[in-house]
Design a protein around this motif. Structure first.
Motif, PDB file in Angstrom:
ATOM      1  N   GLN A   3       0.857  -1.187   0.000  1.00 33.56           N
ATOM      2  CA  GLN A   3       0.000   0.000   0.000  1.00 33.56           C
ATOM      3  C   GLN A   3       0.892   1.235   0.000  1.00 33.56           C
ATOM      4  O   GLN A   3       1.256   1.743   1.046  1.00 33.56           O
ATOM      5  CB  GLN A   3      -0.919  -0.019   1.227  1.00 33.56           C
ATOM      6  CG  GLN A   3      -1.776  -1.266   1.347  1.00 33.56           C
ATOM      7  CD  GLN A   3      -2.675  -1.464   0.135  1.00 33.56           C
ATOM      8  OE1 GLN A   3      -3.301  -0.508  -0.320  1.00 33.56           O
ATOM      9  NE2 GLN A   3      -2.741  -2.675  -0.374  1.00 33.56           N
ATOM     10  N   LEU A   4       1.253   1.699  -1.169  1.00 34.73           N
ATOM     11  CA  LEU A   4       2.179   2.817  -1.300  1.00 34.73           C
ATOM     12  C   LEU A   4       1.433   4.143  -1.221  1.00 34.73           C
ATOM     13  O   LEU A   4       0.243   4.217  -1.525  1.00 34.73           O
ATOM     14  CB  LEU A   4       2.932   2.718  -2.621  1.00 34.73           C
ATOM     15  CG  LEU A   4       3.665   1.393  -2.859  1.00 34.73           C
ATOM     16  CD1 LEU A   4       4.274   1.367  -4.252  1.00 34.73           C
ATOM     17  CD2 LEU A   4       4.737   1.181  -1.797  1.00 34.73           C
ATOM     18  N   ASP A   5       2.147   5.195  -0.836  1.00 31.79           N
ATOM     19  CA  ASP A   5       1.510   6.510  -0.721  1.00 31.79           C
ATOM     20  C   ASP A   5       1.634   7.338  -2.007  1.00 31.79           C
ATOM     21  O   ASP A   5       1.359   8.530  -2.006  1.00 31.79           O
ATOM     22  CB  ASP A   5       2.065   7.279   0.481  1.00 31.79           C
ATOM     23  CG  ASP A   5       3.555   7.575   0.354  1.00 31.79           C
ATOM     24  OD1 ASP A   5       4.190   7.047  -0.579  1.00 31.79           O
ATOM     25  OD2 ASP A   5       4.077   8.328   1.199  1.00 31.79           O
ATOM     26  N   ILE A   6       2.040   6.683  -3.090  1.00 34.20           N
ATOM     27  CA  ILE A   6       2.068   7.332  -4.402  1.00 34.20           C
ATOM     28  C   ILE A   6       1.410   6.395  -5.402  1.00 34.20           C
ATOM     29  O   ILE A   6       1.347   5.186  -5.174  1.00 34.20           O
ATOM     30  CB  ILE A   6       3.506   7.635  -4.878  1.00 34.20           C
ATOM     31  CG1 ILE A   6       4.329   6.340  -4.970  1.00 34.20           C
ATOM     32  CG2 ILE A   6       4.179   8.670  -4.007  1.00 34.20           C
ATOM     33  CD1 ILE A   6       5.602   6.463  -5.754  1.00 34.20           C
ATOM     34  N   GLU A   7       0.913   6.966  -6.482  1.00 36.31           N
ATOM     35  CA  GLU A   7       0.410   6.124  -7.564  1.00 36.31           C
ATOM     36  C   GLU A   7       1.611   5.634  -8.357  1.00 36.31           C
ATOM     37  O   GLU A   7       2.412   6.434  -8.850  1.00 36.31           O
ATOM     38  CB  GLU A   7      -0.530   6.915  -8.467  1.00 36.31           C
ATOM     39  CG  GLU A   7      -1.075   6.075  -9.596  1.00 36.31           C
ATOM     40  CD  GLU A   7      -1.877   6.878 -10.605  1.00 36.31           C
ATOM     41  OE1 GLU A   7      -2.266   6.288 -11.632  1.00 36.31           O
ATOM     42  OE2 GLU A   7      -2.097   8.078 -10.393  1.00 36.31           O
ATOM     43  N   LEU A   8       1.750   4.335  -8.461  1.00 37.60           N
ATOM     44  CA  LEU A   8       2.913   3.754  -9.129  1.00 37.60           C
ATOM     45  C   LEU A   8       2.562   3.458 -10.581  1.00 37.60           C
ATOM     46  O   LEU A   8       2.242   2.339 -10.960  1.00 37.60           O
ATOM     47  CB  LEU A   8       3.350   2.476  -8.397  1.00 37.60           C
ATOM     48  CG  LEU A   8       4.749   1.971  -8.701  1.00 37.60           C
ATOM     49  CD1 LEU A   8       5.794   3.025  -8.340  1.00 37.60           C
ATOM     50  CD2 LEU A   8       5.024   0.700  -7.921  1.00 37.60           C
ATOM     51  N   ARG A  51       6.700   5.783 -13.490  1.00 39.97           N
ATOM     52  CA  ARG A  51       7.291   6.006 -12.170  1.00 39.97           C
ATOM     53  C   ARG A  51       7.998   4.749 -11.669  1.00 39.97           C
ATOM     54  O   ARG A  51       9.084   4.837 -11.101  1.00 39.97           O
ATOM     55  CB  ARG A  51       6.212   6.433 -11.182  1.00 39.97           C
ATOM     56  CG  ARG A  51       5.656   7.802 -11.480  1.00 39.97           C
ATOM     57  CD  ARG A  51       4.462   8.134 -10.612  1.00 39.97           C
ATOM     58  NE  ARG A  51       3.998   9.486 -10.885  1.00 39.97           N
ATOM     59  CZ  ARG A  51       2.969  10.051 -10.289  1.00 39.97           C
ATOM     60  NH1 ARG A  51       2.284   9.370  -9.371  1.00 39.97           N
ATOM     61  NH2 ARG A  51       2.620  11.276 -10.580  1.00 39.97           N
ATOM     62  N   ALA A  52       7.385   3.611 -11.880  1.00 42.02           N
ATOM     63  CA  ALA A  52       8.013   2.350 -11.467  1.00 42.02           C
ATOM     64  C   ALA A  52       9.315   2.144 -12.220  1.00 42.02           C
ATOM     65  O   ALA A  52      10.317   1.691 -11.641  1.00 42.02           O
ATOM     66  CB  ALA A  52       7.060   1.180 -11.722  1.00 42.02           C
ATOM     67  N   PHE A  53       9.312   2.491 -13.491  1.00 38.52           N
ATOM     68  CA  PHE A  53      10.523   2.376 -14.305  1.00 38.52           C
ATOM     69  C   PHE A  53      11.649   3.224 -13.712  1.00 38.52           C
ATOM     70  O   PHE A  53      12.772   2.758 -13.527  1.00 38.52           O
ATOM     71  CB  PHE A  53      10.226   2.793 -15.747  1.00 38.52           C
ATOM     72  CG  PHE A  53      11.447   2.843 -16.625  1.00 38.52           C
ATOM     73  CD1 PHE A  53      11.906   1.695 -17.241  1.00 38.52           C
ATOM     74  CD2 PHE A  53      12.129   4.038 -16.810  1.00 38.52           C
ATOM     75  CE1 PHE A  53      13.048   1.727 -18.043  1.00 38.52           C
ATOM     76  CE2 PHE A  53      13.269   4.080 -17.611  1.00 38.52           C
ATOM     77  CZ  PHE A  53      13.722   2.923 -18.225  1.00 38.52           C
ATOM     78  N   ILE A  54      11.351   4.486 -13.423  1.00 41.64           N
ATOM     79  CA  ILE A  54      12.366   5.385 -12.858  1.00 41.64           C
ATOM     80  C   ILE A  54      12.862   4.845 -11.515  1.00 41.64           C
ATOM     81  O   ILE A  54      14.070   4.778 -11.271  1.00 41.64           O
ATOM     82  CB  ILE A  54      11.808   6.816 -12.684  1.00 41.64           C
ATOM     83  CG1 ILE A  54      11.452   7.436 -14.028  1.00 41.64           C
ATOM     84  CG2 ILE A  54      12.778   7.692 -11.892  1.00 41.64           C
ATOM     85  CD1 ILE A  54      12.610   7.672 -14.955  1.00 41.64           C
ATOM     86  N   LEU A  55      11.947   4.450 -10.662  1.00 42.16           N
ATOM     87  CA  LEU A  55      12.336   3.997  -9.319  1.00 42.16           C
ATOM     88  C   LEU A  55      13.175   2.723  -9.350  1.00 42.16           C
ATOM     89  O   LEU A  55      14.106   2.578  -8.560  1.00 42.16           O
ATOM     90  CB  LEU A  55      11.093   3.790  -8.453  1.00 42.16           C
ATOM     91  CG  LEU A  55      10.412   5.078  -8.005  1.00 42.16           C
ATOM     92  CD1 LEU A  55       9.024   4.794  -7.439  1.00 42.16           C
ATOM     93  CD2 LEU A  55      11.283   5.813  -6.980  1.00 42.16           C
TER      94      LEU A  55
END
Length: 196
Positions: free
Chosen positions: A141-146, A150-154
């Motif tokens: 349950q993340l506090d950002i929309e993934l 965004r997932a790629f960058i992270l």
């Protein structure tokens, strides 16, 4: 005796043999480096015949790739577990630290392992990225929309920078300072996402 009972000791022995080969390879990498590493040295250190080694691995690069894959899987699984158990970490430092420590050993060893991991192309990172996202899907349950972007960058930013730092050993980057900078980078990106 059932067939399953007969096979289990063989499988356990095979797993033990593979682990002995991987352990011996790591020890030799740390002691003498990649350039002097040979399958004959590995087999002797592992206490197996060269024929046995070749039953499991084609060459030393194949052994290094298996070691690197094993380590990458452990890192991926540990980071997924962190996010599932504590989705809103106060800092990304534990994640960065897991990435940095997943490929333990000297800079030369890390360079050899990361080189072997990516020897078949950058799709290795893509596969780990996909498996990581599948592991946390519906559980973290993340506090950002993934979003996919965004997932790629992270997932790619820190790994790509760590790979570059292993390849550019002449820079003699301080591991603690590098960790601080990676944390700063990732936390700044996450902070920007939270306010977007």
């Amino acid at each position: 005796m059932t067939e399953r009972t007969r096979r289990f000791p063989t499988q356990a022995r095979a797993a033990s043999t593979v682990e002995a080969i991987l352990d011996a390879t790591f020890q030799l990498l740390e002691e003498t480096g990649f350039e002097t590493l040979t399958t004959n040295h590995i087999a002797a250190r592992a206490g197996v015949s060269i024929g046995t080694l070749y039953q499991y691995f084609a060459d030393k690069n194949d052994i290094l790739a298996a070691m690197a894959q094993q380590r990458a899987e452990k890192v991926r699984d540990s980071i997924a577990a962190m996010l599932i158990e504590q989705p809103n970490l106060g800092s990304v430092r534990p994640i960065v630290r897991a990435l940095m420590n997943g490929f333990e050993g000297s800079p030369g060893t890390r360079h050899a392992l990361l080189g072997a991991l990516f020897s078949k192309g950058d799709e290795v990172l893509y596969r780990h990225h996909e498996l990581f996202l599948a592991a946390i899907a519906g559980k973290a349950q993340l506090d950002i929309e993934l979003t996919p972007e965004r997932a790629f960058i992270l997932t790619h930013a820190a790994v790509s920078l760590l790979r570059a730092s292993a390849a550019e050993q002449d820079l003699a980057l301080d591991p603690e300072a590098l960790e601080d900078e990676l944390v700063r980078l990732m936390e700044a990106y996450l902070a920007a996402l939270r306010t977007a």
